[in-house]
Motif scaffolding. Structure first.
Motif, PDB file in Angstrom:
ATOM      1  N   ASN A 273      14.733  81.542  32.569  1.00  0.00           N
ATOM      2  CA  ASN A 273      15.074  80.647  33.663  1.00  0.00           C
ATOM      3  C   ASN A 273      13.986  79.599  33.891  1.00  0.00           C
ATOM      4  OD1 ASN A 273      17.610  81.290  35.557  1.00  0.00           O
ATOM      5  ND2 ASN A 273      16.953  83.164  34.533  1.00  0.00           N
ATOM      6  N   LEU A 274      12.712  79.980  33.695  1.00  0.00           N
ATOM      7  CA  LEU A 274      11.629  78.999  33.777  1.00  0.00           C
ATOM      8  C   LEU A 274      11.764  77.964  32.669  1.00  0.00           C
ATOM      9  CD1 LEU A 274       8.927  77.959  34.889  1.00  0.00           C
ATOM     10  CD2 LEU A 274       7.778  79.646  33.422  1.00  0.00           C
ATOM     11  N   LEU A 275      12.086  78.421  31.465  1.00  0.00           N
ATOM     12  CA  LEU A 275      12.257  77.493  30.338  1.00  0.00           C
ATOM     13  C   LEU A 275      13.419  76.535  30.598  1.00  0.00           C
ATOM     14  CD1 LEU A 275      11.524  76.630  27.461  1.00  0.00           C
ATOM     15  CD2 LEU A 275      13.091  78.390  26.621  1.00  0.00           C
ATOM     16  N   VAL A 276      14.499  77.044  31.187  1.00  0.00           N
ATOM     17  CA  VAL A 276      15.649  76.195  31.501  1.00  0.00           C
ATOM     18  C   VAL A 276      15.256  75.111  32.496  1.00  0.00           C
ATOM     19  CG1 VAL A 276      17.887  76.175  32.674  1.00  0.00           C
ATOM     20  CG2 VAL A 276      17.409  77.889  30.929  1.00  0.00           C
ATOM     21  N   ASP A 277      14.480  75.472  33.514  1.00  0.00           N
ATOM     22  CA  ASP A 277      14.039  74.484  34.498  1.00  0.00           C
ATOM     23  C   ASP A 277      13.175  73.405  33.854  1.00  0.00           C
ATOM     24  OD1 ASP A 277      15.383  75.763  36.482  1.00  0.00           O
ATOM     25  OD2 ASP A 277      13.640  76.824  37.287  1.00  0.00           O
ATOM     26  N   LEU A 278      12.326  73.802  32.917  1.00  0.00           N
ATOM     27  CA  LEU A 278      11.467  72.826  32.258  1.00  0.00           C
ATOM     28  C   LEU A 278      12.242  71.919  31.311  1.00  0.00           C
ATOM     29  CD1 LEU A 278       8.332  75.040  31.447  1.00  0.00           C
ATOM     30  CD2 LEU A 278       8.673  73.467  33.364  1.00  0.00           C
ATOM     31  N   LEU A 279      13.379  72.392  30.818  1.00  0.00           N
ATOM     32  CA  LEU A 279      14.205  71.574  29.930  1.00  0.00           C
ATOM     33  C   LEU A 279      14.883  70.430  30.668  1.00  0.00           C
ATOM     34  CD1 LEU A 279      15.941  74.164  27.555  1.00  0.00           C
ATOM     35  CD2 LEU A 279      14.275  72.411  26.931  1.00  0.00           C
ATOM     36  N   TYR A 280      14.992  70.555  32.005  1.00  0.00           N
ATOM     37  CA  TYR A 280      15.616  69.471  32.777  1.00  0.00           C
ATOM     38  C   TYR A 280      14.908  68.140  32.539  1.00  0.00           C
ATOM     39  CZ  TYR A 280      18.105  73.007  35.529  1.00  0.00           C
ATOM     40  OH  TYR A 280      18.906  74.032  35.927  1.00  0.00           O
ATOM     41  N   ALA A 281      13.574  68.181  32.548  1.00  0.00           N
ATOM     42  CA  ALA A 281      12.801  66.942  32.380  1.00  0.00           C
ATOM     43  C   ALA A 281      13.016  66.330  31.002  1.00  0.00           C
ATOM     44  CB  ALA A 281      11.323  67.220  32.612  1.00  0.00           C
ATOM     45  N   ALA A 282      13.259  67.185  29.998  1.00  0.00           N
ATOM     46  CA  ALA A 282      13.513  66.664  28.655  1.00  0.00           C
ATOM     47  C   ALA A 282      14.895  66.030  28.559  1.00  0.00           C
ATOM     48  CB  ALA A 282      13.372  67.786  27.630  1.00  0.00           C
ATOM     49  N   LEU A 283      15.865  66.594  29.285  1.00  0.00           N
ATOM     50  CA  LEU A 283      17.222  66.061  29.255  1.00  0.00           C
ATOM     51  C   LEU A 283      17.379  64.828  30.136  1.00  0.00           C
ATOM     52  CD1 LEU A 283      19.234  69.419  29.373  1.00  0.00           C
ATOM     53  CD2 LEU A 283      18.982  67.889  27.422  1.00  0.00           C
ATOM     54  N   ASP A 284      16.648  64.803  31.239  1.00  0.00           N
ATOM     55  CA  ASP A 284      16.754  63.666  32.170  1.00  0.00           C
ATOM     56  C   ASP A 284      15.349  63.245  32.577  1.00  0.00           C
ATOM     57  OD1 ASP A 284      17.319  61.782  34.056  1.00  0.00           O
ATOM     58  OD2 ASP A 284      18.772  62.975  35.145  1.00  0.00           O
TER      59      ASP A 284
END
Length: 308
Positions: free
Chosen positions: A291-302
């Protein structure tokens, strides 16, 4: 970003303690006679009962047992199963199988749901959109305890397309049908979320601007629209991990896969508290970090998303 990661790690520590405490409390409250449950109907001598009770601290209170467990966990000792085997040895055998199964299921679910979700959004209101809606509703209505034996009977036994069970060294081919079963429990919500996100983004101003600049429809959809639409989908995939792990208990038991779910089901049946707590604790840690990794992926996607 650094402060955000530190804050999330501190929250994860509190969540881990809370989750393991509740888990230990449930296991402790459900224990009736774990020694007798382990041996079945065979008699247990008084000396054996005394030795096992002392070894697993069964004569001590809940808080002392929880203290012994946490003390061992932070020193790298995951405890010993009621069978006498070290928990970390059983985890080393089970985790690679379950991780392969979950990875195959996630790839199948993500590929199918994103592709079909985008196509359904482009053909919204059409025959494909209505049929896909019906299929997703059927999948949502069918629990894993129905899907797993049904798929095993139809595709494994009657049609013979896949192996109905897995061997101890499960191959990718043997894990394919169980992975499809697991994927079925997350395909429906991921597909509907993808469709909704794509429909909303197709109406956005940046899509009209991109088309006005002369970009092709295919590039606009699969590069610009899809990238913005993946944010809620990535969130859902991270949450679906818990559903996959829960579904793995049923799926691995049905297909006789020697993974985490199979061992958990057997441990619950035999009231093997140390083994249940050990496996679920690793599941909690894995779920928190994903879940932490998913949150950090937000910045890469947007790129507009920033954590302060």
């Amino acid at each position: 970003m650094f402060r955000y990661i530190v804050r999330r790690l501190l929250q994860m520590v509190l969540t881990f303690f809370g989750a393991t405490f509740m888990l230990f409390a449930l296991v402790f409250a459900n224990q009736k006679d774990p020694i007798q449950a382990l041996v079945g109907e065979r008699p247990v001598s008084e000396s054996q009962r005394i030795a096992l009770t002392e070894r697993y601290h069964l004569d001590e209170g809940f808080f002392m047992q929880y203290w012994y467990y946490m003390k061992g966990l932070f020193t790298g000792d995951f405890g010993t199963s009621m069978t006498g085997r070290k928990n970390w040895e059983m985890m080393a055998d089970a985790w690679p199988v379950t991780l392969r199964l979950a990875l195959i299921a996630i790839v199948i679910a993500a590929t199918f749901s994103v592709t079909m979700g985008v196509y359904s959004a482009l053909k919204r209101g059409g025959v494909f959109d209505n049929v896909s809606l019906f299929i997703t509703l059927v999948l949502l209505a069918m629990p894993i305890v129905v899907i797993a034996p049904l798929f095993q009977l139809i595709f494994g036994i009657e049609l013979g397309w896949f192996p109905p069970t897995a061997t101890r060294d499960a191959t990718v081919w043997q894990l394919l049908l169980p992975a499809i079963v697991l994927a079925c429990i997350v395909i429906a919500p991921e597909m509907r979320v993808t469709r909704t996100a794509v429909v909303e983004n197709l109406r956005a101003d940046y899509v009209r601007t991109a088309r006005a600049k002369g970009l092709t429809r295919t590039r606009v959809i699969w590069v610009h629209v899809l990238r913005n639409s993946l944010i809620p989908v990535v969130t859902l995939i991270g949450v679906d991990l818990g559903g996959l792990m829960a579904g793995a208990i049923v799926t691995e038991h049905v297909f006789n896969i020697p993974g985490v779910g199979f061992n958990l089901a057997r441990a619950i049946k035999t009231e093997d508290g140390p083994l249940v707590v050990g496996f679920v604790s690793i599941l909690v840690i894995l779920f928190l970090f994903i879940n932490l990794l998913v949150d950090l992926l937000y910045a890469a996607l947007d790129p507009r998303i920033r954590y302060e």
